[in-house]
Design a protein around this motif. Structure first.
Motif, short mmCIF file in Angstrom:
data_model
loop_
_atom_site.label_atom_id
_atom_site.label_comp_id
_atom_site.label_asym_id
_atom_site.label_seq_id
_atom_site.Cartn_x
_atom_site.Cartn_y
_atom_site.Cartn_z
N ALA A 118 18.68 41.94 -9.72
CA ALA A 118 18.11 41.00 -10.75
C ALA A 118 16.87 40.63 -10.56
O ALA A 118 16.34 40.44 -9.60
CB ALA A 118 19.24 39.64 -10.64
N SER A 119 16.01 40.56 -11.59
CA SER A 119 14.74 40.14 -11.60
C SER A 119 14.36 38.61 -11.32
O SER A 119 15.62 37.82 -11.52
CB SER A 119 13.67 40.58 -12.76
N SER A 120 13.57 38.21 -10.86
CA SER A 120 13.31 36.71 -10.25
C SER A 120 13.55 35.83 -11.52
O SER A 120 12.98 35.95 -12.71
CB SER A 120 12.25 36.60 -9.73
N GLU A 121 13.99 34.54 -11.25
CA GLU A 121 13.99 33.56 -12.13
C GLU A 121 12.43 32.89 -12.65
O GLU A 121 12.35 32.26 -13.58
CB GLU A 121 14.60 32.33 -11.69
N SER A 122 11.40 33.26 -11.79
CA SER A 122 10.13 32.98 -12.11
C SER A 122 9.52 34.00 -13.05
O SER A 122 9.83 35.16 -12.85
CB SER A 122 9.40 32.50 -10.81
N GLY A 123 8.30 33.60 -13.33
CA GLY A 123 7.76 34.62 -14.34
C GLY A 123 7.98 34.57 -15.65
O GLY A 123 8.97 33.98 -16.25
#
Length: 161
Positions: A118-123
């Motif tokens: 999963a890609s990060s929750e930030s960004g």
């Protein structure tokens, strides 16, 4: 939109089918969503699903051993919580090593296995944002890695459509 990355030379000996899905799990909303997607995809493909988490430590001094033991216990509890109540059987495994590469080498990988991150929750929303560990997993992965991008609030994308 998911992004698929393959290890160098992977196309030279392609498997005939997907054998198993493995989610690189780290507790958080993005990863919990990835587990839900993976459960649906594993069911649609009729393949086993596995969740792995990494416990990585450089030096094995006594105090670090205790910290790694605590991390191991927390990682195992996180994995068990992530699969709690799932109708489909999910294998869980904690991989340990000096670094991400050695941790990933501590398990068996099937020829047709696919790793899901999963890609990060930030960004920025709707963009792939990878943390340091995710980048290391992609570089060391012996199998293709499917990176799931974050979804904007209120929308729901699935890989099974």
């Amino acid at each position: 939109m998911p992004v698929l990355l393959t290890p160098k030379g992977y196309a030279e000996d392609l498997p005939s089918r997907v054998d198993r899905l493995t989610v690189a799990y780290r507790r958080g909303p993005g990863c919990d969503s990835a587990v839900s997607v993976a459960v649906g995809v594993a069911a649609a493909l009729d393949v086993p699903l596995r969740l792995v988490t990494l416990v990585v430590g450089a030096n094995r001094a006594r105090i670090e051993q205790q910290m790694l033991g605590n991390l191991r216990e927390q990682a195992t509890a996180d994995l068990e919580r992530a699969v709690e109540g799932r109708r489909r059987e999910v294998e869980v495994e904690t991989l340990e090593g000096r670094n991400v590469t050695t941790a990933l080498a501590e398990t068996e990988w099937r020829k047709g296995e696919l790793i899901i991150l999963a890609s990060s929750e930030s960004g920025p929303l709707r963009r792939v944002f990878l943390g340091d560990t995710s980048v290391k997993i992609i570089r060391a992965a012996p199998r293709p890695v499917l990176v799931l991008t974050r979804e904007p609030f209120g929308s729901r994308q699935t890989l099974t459509k």
